[in-house]
Scaffold this motif. Structure first.
Motif, PDB file in Angstrom:
ATOM      1  N   GLY A  22       0.880  -1.170   0.000  1.00  0.00           N
ATOM      2  CA  GLY A  22       0.000   0.000   0.000  1.00  0.00           C
ATOM      3  C   GLY A  22       0.908   1.208   0.000  1.00  0.00           C
ATOM      4  N   ARG A  23       0.485   2.289  -0.633  1.00  0.00           N
ATOM      5  CA  ARG A  23       1.372   3.460  -0.801  1.00  0.00           C
ATOM      6  C   ARG A  23       1.887   3.994   0.551  1.00  0.00           C
ATOM      7  N   GLY A  24       0.984   4.069   1.547  1.00  0.00           N
ATOM      8  CA  GLY A  24       1.379   4.617   2.849  1.00  0.00           C
ATOM      9  C   GLY A  24       2.353   3.720   3.608  1.00  0.00           C
ATOM     10  N   HIS A  25       2.553   2.498   3.135  1.00  0.00           N
ATOM     11  CA  HIS A  25       3.507   1.573   3.747  1.00  0.00           C
ATOM     12  C   HIS A  25       4.754   1.428   2.865  1.00  0.00           C
ATOM     13  N   VAL A  26       4.531   1.342   1.540  1.00  0.00           N
ATOM     14  CA  VAL A  26       5.671   1.192   0.623  1.00  0.00           C
ATOM     15  C   VAL A  26       6.578   2.430   0.702  1.00  0.00           C
ATOM     16  N   ASN A  27       5.958   3.616   0.723  1.00  0.00           N
ATOM     17  CA  ASN A  27       6.778   4.839   0.732  1.00  0.00           C
ATOM     18  C   ASN A  27       7.730   4.902   1.927  1.00  0.00           C
ATOM     19  N   PRO A  28       7.242   4.721   3.176  1.00  0.00           N
ATOM     20  CA  PRO A  28       8.208   4.785   4.283  1.00  0.00           C
ATOM     21  C   PRO A  28       9.263   3.691   4.227  1.00  0.00           C
ATOM     22  N   GLY A 287      -5.292  11.335   0.161  1.00  0.00           N
ATOM     23  CA  GLY A 287      -4.408  10.173   0.231  1.00  0.00           C
ATOM     24  C   GLY A 287      -4.366   9.351  -1.039  1.00  0.00           C
ATOM     25  N   SER A 288      -3.773   8.173  -0.916  1.00  0.00           N
ATOM     26  CA  SER A 288      -3.437   7.409  -2.110  1.00  0.00           C
ATOM     27  C   SER A 288      -4.477   6.379  -2.501  1.00  0.00           C
ATOM     28  N   PHE A 289      -5.381   5.996  -1.598  1.00  0.00           N
ATOM     29  CA  PHE A 289      -6.297   4.917  -2.000  1.00  0.00           C
ATOM     30  C   PHE A 289      -7.715   5.031  -1.456  1.00  0.00           C
ATOM     31  N   TRP A 313      -5.876  20.333  -6.164  1.00  0.00           N
ATOM     32  CA  TRP A 313      -6.634  19.219  -5.583  1.00  0.00           C
ATOM     33  C   TRP A 313      -6.263  17.928  -6.290  1.00  0.00           C
ATOM     34  N   VAL A 314      -5.781  16.952  -5.520  1.00  0.00           N
ATOM     35  CA  VAL A 314      -5.518  15.619  -6.078  1.00  0.00           C
ATOM     36  C   VAL A 314      -6.787  14.801  -5.935  1.00  0.00           C
ATOM     37  N   ALA A 315      -7.399  14.462  -7.075  1.00  0.00           N
ATOM     38  CA  ALA A 315      -8.679  13.741  -7.005  1.00  0.00           C
ATOM     39  C   ALA A 315      -8.611  12.401  -7.733  1.00  0.00           C
ATOM     40  N   PRO A 335      -4.813  14.256 -11.166  1.00  0.00           N
ATOM     41  CA  PRO A 335      -4.988  12.889 -10.673  1.00  0.00           C
ATOM     42  C   PRO A 335      -3.959  12.503  -9.605  1.00  0.00           C
ATOM     43  N   TRP A 336      -2.782  13.120  -9.645  1.00  0.00           N
ATOM     44  CA  TRP A 336      -1.692  12.736  -8.740  1.00  0.00           C
ATOM     45  C   TRP A 336      -0.666  13.855  -8.762  1.00  0.00           C
ATOM     46  N   CYS A 337       0.143  13.987  -7.730  1.00  0.00           N
ATOM     47  CA  CYS A 337       1.208  14.983  -7.789  1.00  0.00           C
ATOM     48  C   CYS A 337       2.392  14.525  -6.961  1.00  0.00           C
ATOM     49  N   ASP A 338       3.464  15.252  -7.072  1.00  0.00           N
ATOM     50  CA  ASP A 338       4.649  14.967  -6.276  1.00  0.00           C
ATOM     51  C   ASP A 338       4.439  15.712  -4.949  1.00  0.00           C
ATOM     52  N   GLN A 339       3.843  15.007  -3.987  1.00  0.00           N
ATOM     53  CA  GLN A 339       3.225  15.701  -2.844  1.00  0.00           C
ATOM     54  C   GLN A 339       4.186  16.520  -1.982  1.00  0.00           C
ATOM     55  N   LEU A 340       5.325  15.925  -1.618  1.00  0.00           N
ATOM     56  CA  LEU A 340       6.208  16.668  -0.710  1.00  0.00           C
ATOM     57  C   LEU A 340       6.715  17.943  -1.388  1.00  0.00           C
ATOM     58  N   THR A 353      -6.317  17.613   4.409  1.00  0.00           N
ATOM     59  CA  THR A 353      -5.812  16.241   4.335  1.00  0.00           C
ATOM     60  C   THR A 353      -6.702  15.256   5.067  1.00  0.00           C
ATOM     61  N   HIS A 354      -6.685  14.014   4.595  1.00  0.00           N
ATOM     62  CA  HIS A 354      -7.380  12.957   5.340  1.00  0.00           C
ATOM     63  C   HIS A 354      -6.570  12.599   6.589  1.00  0.00           C
ATOM     64  N   GLY A 355      -5.314  13.072   6.649  1.00  0.00           N
ATOM     65  CA  GLY A 355      -4.509  12.837   7.842  1.00  0.00           C
ATOM     66  C   GLY A 355      -3.847  11.472   7.863  1.00  0.00           C
ATOM     67  N   GLY A 356      -3.487  10.927   6.691  1.00  0.00           N
ATOM     68  CA  GLY A 356      -2.606   9.751   6.678  1.00  0.00           C
ATOM     69  C   GLY A 356      -1.277  10.170   7.321  1.00  0.00           C
ATOM     70  N   TRP A 357      -0.552   9.213   7.891  1.00  0.00           N
ATOM     71  CA  TRP A 357       0.645   9.582   8.654  1.00  0.00           C
ATOM     72  C   TRP A 357       1.728  10.186   7.760  1.00  0.00           C
ATOM     73  N   ASN A 358       1.881   9.620   6.552  1.00  0.00           N
ATOM     74  CA  ASN A 358       2.920  10.168   5.669  1.00  0.00           C
ATOM     75  C   ASN A 358       2.563  11.581   5.234  1.00  0.00           C
ATOM     76  N   SER A 359       1.298  11.783   4.898  1.00  0.00           N
ATOM     77  CA  SER A 359       0.870  13.130   4.504  1.00  0.00           C
ATOM     78  C   SER A 359       1.078  14.109   5.653  1.00  0.00           C
ATOM     79  N   THR A 360       0.783  13.660   6.863  1.00  0.00           N
ATOM     80  CA  THR A 360       0.940  14.542   8.025  1.00  0.00           C
ATOM     81  C   THR A 360       2.416  14.894   8.240  1.00  0.00           C
ATOM     82  N   MET A 361       3.281  13.891   8.133  1.00  0.00           N
ATOM     83  CA  MET A 361       4.716  14.149   8.297  1.00  0.00           C
ATOM     84  C   MET A 361       5.222  15.102   7.206  1.00  0.00           C
ATOM     85  N   GLU A 362       4.738  14.882   5.982  1.00  0.00           N
ATOM     86  CA  GLU A 362       5.173  15.739   4.868  1.00  0.00           C
ATOM     87  C   GLU A 362       4.707  17.176   5.100  1.00  0.00           C
ATOM     88  N   CYS A 363       3.492  17.312   5.623  1.00  0.00           N
ATOM     89  CA  CYS A 363       2.974  18.660   5.873  1.00  0.00           C
ATOM     90  C   CYS A 363       3.768  19.339   6.987  1.00  0.00           C
TER      91      CYS A 363
HETATM   92  N1  UDP Z   1       0.951  10.891  -2.430  1.00  0.00           N
HETATM   93  C1  UDP Z   1       1.624  11.415  -3.509  1.00  0.00           C
HETATM   94  N2  UDP Z   1       0.924  12.114  -4.426  1.00  0.00           N
HETATM   95  C2  UDP Z   1      -0.405  12.326  -4.328  1.00  0.00           C
HETATM   96  C3  UDP Z   1      -1.098  11.800  -3.191  1.00  0.00           C
HETATM   97  C4  UDP Z   1      -0.382  11.092  -2.268  1.00  0.00           C
HETATM   98  O1  UDP Z   1       2.853  11.276  -3.658  1.00  0.00           O
HETATM   99  O2  UDP Z   1      -0.962  12.970  -5.213  1.00  0.00           O
HETATM  100  C5  UDP Z   1       1.746  10.148  -1.441  1.00  0.00           C
HETATM  101  C6  UDP Z   1       2.013  10.987  -0.214  1.00  0.00           C
HETATM  102  O3  UDP Z   1       3.137  11.792  -0.434  1.00  0.00           O
HETATM  103  C7  UDP Z   1       2.197   9.939   0.865  1.00  0.00           C
HETATM  104  C8  UDP Z   1       1.340   8.777   0.385  1.00  0.00           C
HETATM  105  O4  UDP Z   1       1.019   9.009  -0.979  1.00  0.00           O
HETATM  106  O5  UDP Z   1       3.553   9.554   0.939  1.00  0.00           O
HETATM  107  C9  UDP Z   1       0.042   8.643   1.150  1.00  0.00           C
HETATM  108  O6  UDP Z   1       0.311   8.105   2.396  1.00  0.00           O
HETATM  109  P1  UDP Z   1      -0.527   8.504   3.669  1.00  0.00           P
HETATM  110  O7  UDP Z   1       0.040   7.753   4.825  1.00  0.00           O
HETATM  111  O8  UDP Z   1      -0.573   9.971   3.844  1.00  0.00           O
HETATM  112  O9  UDP Z   1      -2.008   8.056   3.349  1.00  0.00           O
HETATM  113  P2  UDP Z   1      -2.681   6.737   2.711  1.00  0.00           P
HETATM  114  O10 UDP Z   1      -2.744   6.946   1.258  1.00  0.00           O
HETATM  115  O11 UDP Z   1      -1.854   5.551   3.114  1.00  0.00           O
HETATM  116  O12 UDP Z   1      -4.049   6.743   3.339  1.00  0.00           O
END
Ligand code: UDP
Length: 469
Positions: A22-28, A287-289, A313-315, A335-340, A353-363
């Motif tokens: 899952g993106r929120g796990h693969v990324n870290p 978030g990603s999913f 807006w990433v939709a 549809p997607w962006c380079d979030q950080l 934000t939906h407040g996923g942990w990676n998004s929160t850390m990036e913010c």
């Molecule tokens: N992300 C991204 N581009 C987007 C949306 C999300 O690169 O347009 C990345 C974001 O940087 C983060 C991850 O997807 O690293 C989402 O992880 P997060 O824990 O925030 O939420 P999840 O998608 O697992 O609910």
């Protein structure tokens, strides 16, 4: 990608990393691997992915010490993940272990160390059987780990399971290291009517103490009380190493004006961001999913447009439809962006934000305040930290009953107030967000807590695991 053939073993310290798909796990996990590889270039790291995930990230630039190996697509697809989470999580528990072991048997190099997502508990059993040390990686806050781990305590106190509509505002304060917390702020799967997910999540902790290390993608200074409590409770080393976000790639942010290394899609939204006044744009992403209903997305679109605040807006799959609904003048829907990189852009003034942990850390890394719109899982607890403990964000769901839609009128009001540069509430939040940016950047500076922990981890890998084998 085929794993290396048995005939030519490479003499190196060899780490196998297996992220939950899952993106929120693969990324870290990938960010941890990149940090380890950049600190010790002669380390060999084999990252085990499903074929689907290799297709998603296999094309990204990697340091030379990192290679991929795959197991077949034994799980429902990434697109199906949100639609039926219990089936997906269940399949990661029952279907991945066997192909993983077969793959390990085909690797030419001896395996010295395993880093496995905490959700993939079978990797601990594998490591124990083969006498390979295992570090379990928890890609969420330490508080969420502790809340899940101590659910039996809630049960004994008659606080789990509970009806959130009746008891959501009640607080508990008996979990060591966890500040007083409302029941509605504990991870939402604990109080969902469908208890299948929480049953699956509880399983992952059963053999956790047989791991040799626990790695948490958080920052010690942000969660020192809960970390102290966990350190007293567990006998293995627990290392915070966050933020597990791609800050090493950020040098490219400073050269954005040269527009090198950006795809055409990126050029379009970065060009647009470059043309906006400082701190004027609200970045919106759930978030990603996870998805919310089309009706909720429409309300967000209408509310944003009426606010007059420009937005990016990433939709995902709905980008085109929502861009048409909002019109080009109001903002950009992608549809997607380079979030950080987006968050660090000077035109961005805040993050819905939906407040996923990676998004929160990036913010937090970018030093911008947040509007929290939690959907499920750990996001309810993260909202509590952001709004109540750290005061670097506001809660969009404050007066909303569970499951109720947030209407456009409320969104307009909220967004205007949040982005109003003259409001003292915003100025205070921005000031604190900058202080938190300092804390998080300090952690990954020379001598900072996360850097020190990473050095200790690397030391264990190299001297305890590799040298002794
Ligand atoms: N992300 C991204 N581009 C987007 C949306 C999300 O690169 O347009 C990345 C974001 O940087 C983060 C991850 O997807 O690293 C989402 O992880 P997060 O824990 O925030 O939420 P999840 O998608 O697992 O609910």
């Amino acid at each position: 990608m085929a794993p290396a053939a048995r005939s030519e073993p490479i003499k190196a310290c060899h780490v196998v990393a297996v992220p939950y798909p899952g993106r929120g796990h693969v990324n870290p996990m990938m960010n941890l691997c990149k940090l380890l590889a950049s600190s010790k270039p002669d380390l060999l790291i084999t990252v085990v992915l499903t074929e689907e995930w290799l297709g998603l990230i296999g094309g990204e630039e990697m340091p030379p010490g990192i290679r991929f190996a795959t197991i077949p697509n034994v799980l429902p697809s990434e697109l199906e993940r949100a639609a039926d989470m219990p089936s997906f999580v269940g399949a990661t528990q029952t279907k991945m272990g066997e192909p993983f072991e077969q793959l390990m048997g085909r690797l030419a190099e001896p395996i010295h160390f395993i880093i496995a997502d905490t959700f993939l508990f079978w990797a601990i059993e594998f490591g124990n059987r083969r006498n390979i040390p295992v570090a379990s990686l928890w890609p969420m806050p330490a508080s969420v780990f502790s809340l899940f781990y101590h659910l039996d305590l809630l049960e004994r106190n008659g606080d789990h399971p509970f009806d959130v509509s009746e008891r959501g505002e009640e607080r508990i304060d008996y979990i060591e290291g966890i500040e007083s917390i409302r029941l509605i702020d504990i991870p939402s799967i604990a109080y969902m009517k469908d208890q299948r997910l929480i049953t699956l999540v509880r399983r992952i902790f059963i053999n956790l103490t047989k791991a040799q290390y626990l790695l948490i993608s958080s920052i010690y200074e942000l969660e020192s009380r809960v970390m102290e409590a966990l350190n007293l409770e567990f006998s293995f080393p627990i290392y915070t190493f966050g933020p597990a976000i791609p800050y090493l790639n950020l040098e490219k942010v400073t050269t954005l004006s040269s527009n090198q290394s950006l795809s055409d899609d990126q050029l379009i939204y970065f060009d647009w961001l470059n043309s906006q006044p400082p701190s004027s744009v609200l970045y919106v992403s759930l978030g990603s999913f996870l998805s919310v209903s089309a009706e909720q997305m429409d309300e967000i679109g209408d509310g944003l447009r009426a606010s007059g605040v420009r937005f990016l807006w990433v939709a995902r799959g709905e980008a085109e439809r929502l861009q048409q609904r909002c019109g080009e003048a109001a903002g950009r829907v992608v549809p997607w962006c380079d979030q950080l990189k987006v968050l660090c852009h000077p035109s961005i003034g805040g993050f819905w934000t939906h407040g996923g942990w990676n998004s929160t850390m990036e913010c937090i890394f970018s030093g911008k305040p947040m509007i929290c719109f939690p959907i499920i899982l750990d996001q309810t607890t993260i909202r509590k930290h952001v709004v109540e403990d750290w005061k670097i964000g506001v809660d969009s769901k404050k007066y909303l009953a569970p499951g109720e839609i947030l209407r456009s009128g409320k969104i307009t009001e909220l967004v205007k107030r949040f982005m109003d540069a003259d409001s003292s509430e915003r100025r205070e939040m921005v000031g604190r967000a900058r202080e938190f940016r300092q804390i998080i950047r300090q952690a990954v500076s020379e001598g900072g807590s996360s850097m020190t922990n990473l050095a200790s981890l690397l030391n264990h890998i190299v001297h305890s695991a590799c040298d002794s084998s």
